[in-house]
Design a protein around this motif. Structure first.
Motif, short mmCIF file in Angstrom:
data_model
loop_
_atom_site.label_atom_id
_atom_site.label_comp_id
_atom_site.label_asym_id
_atom_site.label_seq_id
_atom_site.Cartn_x
_atom_site.Cartn_y
_atom_site.Cartn_z
N MET A 1 -9.98 39.81 38.44
CA MET A 1 -10.52 38.55 38.94
C MET A 1 -10.56 37.54 37.79
O MET A 1 -10.91 37.87 36.67
N THR A 2 -10.21 36.31 38.11
CA THR A 2 -10.22 35.28 37.08
C THR A 2 -11.62 34.76 36.84
O THR A 2 -12.49 34.85 37.70
N GLN A 3 -11.81 34.22 35.67
CA GLN A 3 -13.10 33.68 35.33
C GLN A 3 -13.25 32.29 35.94
O GLN A 3 -12.27 31.57 36.12
N CYS A 4 -14.45 31.91 36.24
CA CYS A 4 -14.77 30.61 36.82
C CYS A 4 -14.30 29.49 35.88
O CYS A 4 -14.54 29.54 34.68
N TYR A 5 -13.63 28.49 36.43
CA TYR A 5 -13.13 27.37 35.64
C TYR A 5 -14.29 26.64 34.94
O TYR A 5 -14.20 26.28 33.77
N PHE A 6 -15.38 26.43 35.65
CA PHE A 6 -16.50 25.67 35.11
C PHE A 6 -17.26 26.46 34.06
O PHE A 6 -17.76 25.88 33.10
N CYS A 7 -17.33 27.78 34.22
CA CYS A 7 -17.97 28.62 33.20
C CYS A 7 -17.12 28.66 31.94
O CYS A 7 -17.65 28.58 30.83
N SER A 8 -15.81 28.77 32.10
CA SER A 8 -14.93 28.85 30.93
C SER A 8 -14.87 27.53 30.16
O SER A 8 -14.69 27.53 28.95
N GLN A 9 -15.01 26.41 30.86
CA GLN A 9 -15.00 25.10 30.21
C GLN A 9 -16.40 24.69 29.74
O GLN A 9 -16.57 23.61 29.17
N ASN A 10 -17.40 25.53 30.03
CA ASN A 10 -18.78 25.29 29.64
C ASN A 10 -19.31 23.96 30.21
O ASN A 10 -19.99 23.21 29.53
N ILE A 26 -9.33 21.28 46.53
CA ILE A 26 -9.17 20.87 47.92
C ILE A 26 -7.77 21.27 48.37
O ILE A 26 -6.79 21.08 47.64
N SER A 27 -7.66 21.80 49.59
CA SER A 27 -6.36 22.23 50.12
C SER A 27 -5.53 21.02 50.55
O SER A 27 -5.98 19.88 50.48
N SER A 28 -4.33 21.29 51.04
CA SER A 28 -3.45 20.21 51.47
C SER A 28 -3.99 19.50 52.72
O SER A 28 -3.62 18.36 52.98
N GLN A 29 -4.85 20.17 53.48
CA GLN A 29 -5.48 19.52 54.63
C GLN A 29 -6.84 18.92 54.27
O GLN A 29 -7.61 18.56 55.15
N ALA A 30 -7.14 18.81 52.98
CA ALA A 30 -8.38 18.24 52.44
C ALA A 30 -9.60 19.10 52.75
O ALA A 30 -10.71 18.60 52.84
N ILE A 32 -12.19 22.28 51.60
CA ILE A 32 -12.69 22.90 50.38
C ILE A 32 -12.13 24.32 50.32
O ILE A 32 -12.27 25.09 51.26
N VAL A 33 -11.48 24.65 49.21
CA VAL A 33 -10.85 25.95 49.05
C VAL A 33 -11.90 27.01 48.74
O VAL A 33 -12.85 26.76 47.98
N LYS A 34 -11.72 28.19 49.31
CA LYS A 34 -12.67 29.28 49.14
C LYS A 34 -12.67 29.77 47.69
O LYS A 34 -11.64 29.72 47.01
N PRO A 35 -13.80 30.30 47.24
CA PRO A 35 -13.87 30.81 45.86
C PRO A 35 -12.98 32.03 45.63
O PRO A 35 -12.62 32.33 44.49
N LYS A 36 -12.59 32.71 46.69
CA LYS A 36 -11.67 33.84 46.57
C LYS A 36 -10.34 33.40 45.95
O LYS A 36 -9.74 34.13 45.18
N PHE A 37 -9.90 32.20 46.28
CA PHE A 37 -8.63 31.69 45.78
C PHE A 37 -8.77 30.89 44.49
O PHE A 37 -7.86 30.85 43.68
N THR A 38 -9.91 30.21 44.31
CA THR A 38 -10.09 29.38 43.12
C THR A 38 -10.69 30.15 41.96
O THR A 38 -10.52 29.76 40.81
N GLY A 39 -11.46 31.20 42.26
CA GLY A 39 -12.07 32.00 41.20
C GLY A 39 -13.38 31.44 40.69
O GLY A 39 -13.88 31.89 39.67
N THR A 40 -13.96 30.48 41.39
CA THR A 40 -15.24 29.92 40.95
C THR A 40 -16.38 30.87 41.30
O THR A 40 -16.33 31.59 42.30
N CYS A 41 -17.42 30.86 40.48
CA CYS A 41 -18.59 31.69 40.75
C CYS A 41 -19.43 31.02 41.85
O CYS A 41 -19.21 29.87 42.20
N ALA A 42 -20.38 31.74 42.39
CA ALA A 42 -21.18 31.26 43.51
C ALA A 42 -21.98 30.00 43.14
O ALA A 42 -22.07 29.05 43.93
#
Length: 66
Positions: A1-10, A26-30, A32-42
């Protein structure tokens, strides 16, 4: 699993005025993309969703794509 973008950028806060950053989550239909695909923490997914909704309301990013 990838690390959260916001955690890694502090990043402590997600700015609703930074539309370029928000468009990455945001997806192509505008949608909000699920955290499963983006890797963001809750914690950051909740803040991200709030920022995207606020940005949509102010007209900085679209509700839907045509």
């Amino acid at each position: 699993m990838t690390q959260c973008y916001f955690c890694s950028q502090n990043l402590k806060e997600i700015d609703y005025k930074d539309s370029e950053l928000l468009r990455r989550f945001i997806s192509s239909q505008a949608k909000i993309v699920k955290p499963k695909f983006t890797g963001t923490c809750a914690k950051h997914q909740r803040a991200l969703a709030q920022s995207i909704k606020r940005s949509r309301f102010l007209g900085l990013i679209p509700f839907v794509r045509r």
